[in-house]
Scaffold this motif. Sequence first.
Motif, short mmCIF file in Angstrom:
data_model
loop_
_atom_site.label_atom_id
_atom_site.label_comp_id
_atom_site.label_asym_id
_atom_site.label_seq_id
_atom_site.Cartn_x
_atom_site.Cartn_y
_atom_site.Cartn_z
N THR A 80 2.44 5.67 5.61
CA THR A 80 2.35 6.48 4.39
C THR A 80 1.03 6.17 3.70
O THR A 80 0.31 5.25 4.10
CB THR A 80 3.51 6.18 3.42
OG1 THR A 80 3.36 4.85 2.92
CG2 THR A 80 4.86 6.33 4.10
N ARG A 81 0.73 6.94 2.67
CA ARG A 81 -0.53 6.68 1.96
C ARG A 81 -0.40 7.06 0.50
O ARG A 81 0.44 7.86 0.10
CB ARG A 81 -1.70 7.39 2.63
CG ARG A 81 -1.62 8.88 2.99
CD ARG A 81 -1.26 9.78 1.90
NE ARG A 81 -1.56 11.18 2.12
CZ ARG A 81 -1.62 12.09 1.16
NH1 ARG A 81 -1.35 11.77 -0.09
NH2 ARG A 81 -1.90 13.34 1.41
N PHE A 82 -1.31 6.45 -0.28
CA PHE A 82 -1.48 6.85 -1.67
C PHE A 82 -2.95 7.25 -1.77
O PHE A 82 -3.83 6.51 -1.31
CB PHE A 82 -1.14 5.69 -2.61
CG PHE A 82 -1.39 5.99 -4.06
CD1 PHE A 82 -0.79 7.09 -4.66
CD2 PHE A 82 -2.22 5.18 -4.83
CE1 PHE A 82 -1.02 7.38 -6.00
CE2 PHE A 82 -2.45 5.46 -6.17
CZ PHE A 82 -1.85 6.57 -6.75
N ALA A 83 -3.20 8.44 -2.34
CA ALA A 83 -4.56 8.99 -2.27
C ALA A 83 -5.08 9.39 -3.65
O ALA A 83 -5.21 10.57 -3.95
CB ALA A 83 -4.56 10.19 -1.32
N PRO A 84 -5.37 8.42 -4.50
CA PRO A 84 -5.80 8.78 -5.86
C PRO A 84 -7.25 9.27 -5.92
O PRO A 84 -8.07 8.91 -5.07
CB PRO A 84 -5.67 7.45 -6.61
CG PRO A 84 -5.91 6.40 -5.57
CD PRO A 84 -5.33 6.96 -4.29
N SER A 85 -7.52 10.09 -6.92
CA SER A 85 -8.91 10.47 -7.23
C SER A 85 -9.33 9.60 -8.41
O SER A 85 -8.66 9.61 -9.44
CB SER A 85 -8.98 11.94 -7.63
OG SER A 85 -8.48 12.74 -6.59
N PRO A 86 -10.42 8.85 -8.27
CA PRO A 86 -10.81 7.92 -9.36
C PRO A 86 -11.51 8.65 -10.50
O PRO A 86 -12.68 8.41 -10.79
CB PRO A 86 -11.74 6.93 -8.65
CG PRO A 86 -12.28 7.67 -7.48
CD PRO A 86 -11.29 8.72 -7.08
N ILE A 143 -9.28 6.86 -1.09
CA ILE A 143 -9.92 7.26 -2.35
C ILE A 143 -10.46 8.69 -2.19
O ILE A 143 -11.31 8.95 -1.34
CB ILE A 143 -11.05 6.27 -2.71
CG1 ILE A 143 -10.46 4.88 -3.01
CG2 ILE A 143 -11.87 6.77 -3.90
CD1 ILE A 143 -9.53 4.84 -4.23
N GLU A 144 -9.94 9.60 -3.00
CA GLU A 144 -10.32 11.01 -2.88
C GLU A 144 -11.41 11.31 -3.91
O GLU A 144 -11.13 11.69 -5.05
CB GLU A 144 -9.08 11.90 -3.06
CG GLU A 144 -8.01 11.55 -2.02
CD GLU A 144 -7.19 12.73 -1.52
OE1 GLU A 144 -6.86 13.60 -2.33
OE2 GLU A 144 -6.87 12.74 -0.31
N ASP A 145 -12.64 11.08 -3.47
CA ASP A 145 -13.78 11.15 -4.39
C ASP A 145 -14.82 12.17 -3.94
O ASP A 145 -16.03 11.91 -4.03
CB ASP A 145 -14.42 9.76 -4.53
CG ASP A 145 -14.87 9.19 -3.18
OD1 ASP A 145 -14.55 9.81 -2.14
OD2 ASP A 145 -15.56 8.16 -3.16
N1 GLU Z 1 -5.94 13.12 -4.73
C1 GLU Z 1 -4.79 13.87 -5.14
C2 GLU Z 1 -4.44 13.52 -6.57
O1 GLU Z 1 -4.88 12.51 -7.09
C3 GLU Z 1 -3.57 13.58 -4.26
C4 GLU Z 1 -3.63 14.38 -3.03
C5 GLU Z 1 -2.47 14.20 -2.05
O2 GLU Z 1 -1.69 13.26 -2.19
O3 GLU Z 1 -2.42 15.00 -1.12
O4 GLU Z 1 -3.75 14.31 -7.18
#
Ligand code: GLU
Length: 290
Positions: A12-18, A46-48
Amino acid sequence: MKGAGDGTARVTRFAPSPTGPLHIGHAFSALVAWERAQAGCFLLRIEDIDRTRCRPEFETAIFKDLRWLGLAWPEPVMRQSERMGAYAAALDQLAGLGVLYPCGCRRADIRAALSAPQEGAAVIGPDGLVYPGTCRGRSMESVGPQDALRLDMGRALALAGMAEFMETGADFTGVHRLDPDWMQAQVGDVVLARRNLGTSYHLSVVVDDAAQGITEVVRGADLFAATFIHVLLQRLLDLPGPRYHHHRLIRDDTGKRLAKRDDARAIALYRAEGASPADIRALVTLPSGS
Ligand code: GLU
């Protein structure tokens, strides 16, 4: 730390945007992803891609808050700003399939086209205003530096054929099949490479979930509708389809969804006021200690 997995374990993953501090809604999302990994692997990304909105200090603070919550993840962390080559390759692949076209329309142009009397009411789908198709006839040879790249939804659906995904979140449990009529009417020709950015949320998330070997995408219910776009892209790019788990959104005492910018709910503030990680878990009604 959760182990690296043996190939069959969950990833699984957690994908935050900083773009701001980690708040209670993010913490909930990260904790759900952590728990759903079970004995498998929990990854961070990290979604940057939007460099104008992301700040290194937010990234550092996010790491700190997640560690404080008791989470751990393998290093190095994937950072989307370092993955532009992978996104360009995916766009080339899609261009080779003939499903992309350049678009120079600005938001005002789209609004004007949609307000023409023959258009009826504008539709707002999971990707914003449904594009009226003004540039659809343009060839990829005509792409200019100020253009975005859009997916020709009609062609993409015809090429992808039947596609579906498995959802395990409580609100949407079951198998969901892409409905071409809904996709055309409610989603339309989405932008896959934003002007001056070279990619988009939808493209990056699909390419990276595959690159990281994610077996279950855990995220908020607000992104459920976007999943149909992601599954279509997976089919076109010949990528494996993960399972999805869209969790409920954390709401405030009045039932209002917490805004991403609601800094009053920042984890750092709770911590400064003496809250423990167990308090945070209790607040989002997760069993503590797991
Ligand atoms: N980066 C996105 C956010 O912070 C999450 C994207 C995802 O989990 O697919 O909302």
